[in-house]
Scaffold this active site. Structure first.
Site, PDB file in Angstrom:
ATOM      1  N   ASP A   1       0.873  -1.169   0.000  1.00 18.76           N
ATOM      2  CA  ASP A   1       0.000   0.000   0.000  1.00 18.76           C
ATOM      3  C   ASP A   1       0.914   1.224   0.000  1.00 18.76           C
ATOM      4  O   ASP A   1       2.099   1.132   0.325  1.00 18.76           O
ATOM      5  CB  ASP A   1      -0.892  -0.029   1.244  1.00 18.76           C
ATOM      6  CG  ASP A   1      -1.795   1.183   1.351  1.00 18.76           C
ATOM      7  OD1 ASP A   1      -2.363   1.599   0.334  1.00 18.76           O
ATOM      8  OD2 ASP A   1      -1.914   1.724   2.464  1.00 18.76           O
TER       9      ASP A   1
ATOM     10  N   ASP B   1      -0.158   5.063   0.983  1.00 19.30           N
ATOM     11  CA  ASP B   1      -0.382   6.027   2.062  1.00 19.30           C
ATOM     12  C   ASP B   1      -0.304   5.348   3.428  1.00 19.30           C
ATOM     13  O   ASP B   1      -1.075   4.428   3.712  1.00 19.30           O
ATOM     14  CB  ASP B   1      -1.754   6.688   1.901  1.00 19.30           C
ATOM     15  CG  ASP B   1      -1.894   7.433   0.585  1.00 19.30           C
ATOM     16  OD1 ASP B   1      -0.874   7.906   0.070  1.00 19.30           O
ATOM     17  OD2 ASP B   1      -3.022   7.540   0.075  1.00 19.30           O
TER      18      ASP B   1
ATOM     19  N   GLY C   1      -8.005   3.724   3.399  1.00 26.50           N
ATOM     20  CA  GLY C   1      -7.771   2.614   2.476  1.00 26.50           C
ATOM     21  C   GLY C   1      -8.793   2.451   1.381  1.00 26.50           C
ATOM     22  O   GLY C   1      -8.581   1.680   0.450  1.00 26.50           O
TER      23      GLY C   1
ATOM     24  N   ARG D   1     -11.891   6.955  -2.920  1.00 21.08           N
ATOM     25  CA  ARG D   1     -12.382   8.219  -2.379  1.00 21.08           C
ATOM     26  C   ARG D   1     -13.905   8.302  -2.290  1.00 21.08           C
ATOM     27  O   ARG D   1     -14.469   8.628  -1.239  1.00 21.08           O
ATOM     28  CB  ARG D   1     -11.851   9.367  -3.227  1.00 21.08           C
ATOM     29  CG  ARG D   1     -12.058  10.735  -2.629  1.00 21.08           C
ATOM     30  CD  ARG D   1     -11.699  11.804  -3.644  1.00 21.08           C
ATOM     31  NE  ARG D   1     -10.434  11.513  -4.308  1.00 21.08           N
ATOM     32  CZ  ARG D   1     -10.116  11.928  -5.532  1.00 21.08           C
ATOM     33  NH1 ARG D   1     -10.957  12.662  -6.214  1.00 21.08           N
ATOM     34  NH2 ARG D   1      -8.943  11.639  -6.065  1.00 21.08           N
TER      35      ARG D   1
ATOM     36  N   SER E   1      -5.752   5.298  -3.834  1.00 18.80           N
ATOM     37  CA  SER E   1      -5.658   6.716  -4.153  1.00 18.80           C
ATOM     38  C   SER E   1      -5.522   6.962  -5.650  1.00 18.80           C
ATOM     39  O   SER E   1      -4.776   6.276  -6.348  1.00 18.80           O
ATOM     40  CB  SER E   1      -4.458   7.338  -3.430  1.00 18.80           C
ATOM     41  OG  SER E   1      -4.290   8.685  -3.824  1.00 18.80           O
TER      42      SER E   1
ATOM     43  N   ASN F   1      -4.225   9.689  -6.482  1.00 13.68           N
ATOM     44  CA  ASN F   1      -3.037  10.540  -6.460  1.00 13.68           C
ATOM     45  C   ASN F   1      -1.743   9.740  -6.352  1.00 13.68           C
ATOM     46  O   ASN F   1      -0.682  10.315  -6.137  1.00 13.68           O
ATOM     47  CB  ASN F   1      -3.111  11.496  -5.264  1.00 13.68           C
ATOM     48  CG  ASN F   1      -4.337  12.382  -5.291  1.00 13.68           C
ATOM     49  OD1 ASN F   1      -4.543  13.134  -6.230  1.00 13.68           O
ATOM     50  ND2 ASN F   1      -5.167  12.283  -4.265  1.00 13.68           N
TER      51      ASN F   1
ATOM     52  N   ASP G   1      -1.500  -0.810   6.035  1.00 14.04           N
ATOM     53  CA  ASP G   1      -1.697  -0.184   7.344  1.00 14.04           C
ATOM     54  C   ASP G   1      -3.159   0.053   7.656  1.00 14.04           C
ATOM     55  O   ASP G   1      -3.500   0.438   8.774  1.00 14.04           O
ATOM     56  CB  ASP G   1      -0.962   1.166   7.418  1.00 14.04           C
ATOM     57  CG  ASP G   1      -1.636   2.234   6.577  1.00 14.04           C
ATOM     58  OD1 ASP G   1      -1.840   3.352   7.087  1.00 14.04           O
ATOM     59  OD2 ASP G   1      -1.969   1.952   5.410  1.00 14.04           O
TER      60      ASP G   1
END
Length: 242
Positions: free
Chosen positions: A17, A19, A61, A64, A139, A141, A197
């Protein structure tokens, strides 16, 4: 490396992952969500107020728009889904998600981002060992964050929210994104490791059949990560660095 931890280089591949695992962008996301939802809840007179627990339960996770819908549903608020092209001013799920993304992008541009030192050391170690590694991130991004952190070149595969939307993959905790990440990397989840996470991410990797699911506890809670399918939990990926 401690004796209790496996050698990640011994697996066919490792999918990370982004972020909160490779970069501390989770903190930027948390701040952006909090800013946006606090303003929204005040304007719409929604109670109870937004809290950090909302982030871990409904947003962390997930893709969006799924996160926006989940959190609003927790307050018994239903609004039109809208379209990803909706402007940030639109009172739709997509519009609200886009509103949050403007806050996130502004912070990323102004402050930049750096990878966690332990995570950088681990991906350098895995690359040196020739272990295939990739990124699985909800994400949209992800490419921008990886480039800003200077680590895009480590990963031949980036399975992100853009790809997920294009391929109509379900959001974590469904197994779709990690399963597709393994396919793109050309590895079998049954002989590969995943590193996450988030509650939803750990559940996703476990459901996709990864033989090793490493939970990184950045605030989600070690026991919660174990309960959702993590094989083991560490505080920082430096624990795996020889």
């Amino acid at each position: 490396m401690t004796n209790e931890l496996p050698d990640l280089a011994s697996y066919d591949g490792v999918l990370f992952d982004l972020d909160g695992v490779l970069t501390p962008t989770a903190e930027v996301h948390m701040h952006a969500w909090q800013t946006m939802f606090t303003e929204l809840f005040t304007a719409w007179q929604i109670t109870p107020p937004y809290t950090d627990e909302d982030y871990f339960l409904h947003l962390d996770g997930k893709q969006r728009y799924d996160g926006v819908a989940s959190l609003l549903r927790s307050r018994d608020v239903e609004i039109p889904w809208g379209d990803p092209s909706d402007p940030p001013t639109a009172d739709t799920v997509c519009g609200i998600g886009n509103r949050k993304n403007e806050v996130f992008a502004a912070v990323l541009r102004s402050e930049g981002i750096a990878p966690y030192p332990g995570s950088l050391a681990l991906i350098e170690q895995l690359r040196a060992a020739g272990t295939p590694i990739g990124v699985v991130s909800s994400s949209k991004n992800a490419e921008e964050v990886l480039a800003a952190a200077g680590i895009r070149g480590f990963f031949p595969v980036v399975m992100d929210g853009v790809v997920a939307e294009r391929q109509k993959l379900r959001s974590k905790p469904a197994p779709d994104m990690f399963a597709e990440g393994a396919r793109m990397l050309g590895v079998d989840p049954a002989r590969s490791a995943a590193v996450e996470d988030a509650h939803s991410g750990v559940a996703s990797a476990a459901a996709a059949g990864f033989v090793l699911v490493v939970g990184v506890d950045r605030g989600a809670g070690a026991q919660a990560l174990l309960d959702l399918g993590a094989t083991l939990v560490v505080d920082d990926l430096a624990a795996f660095v020889a």
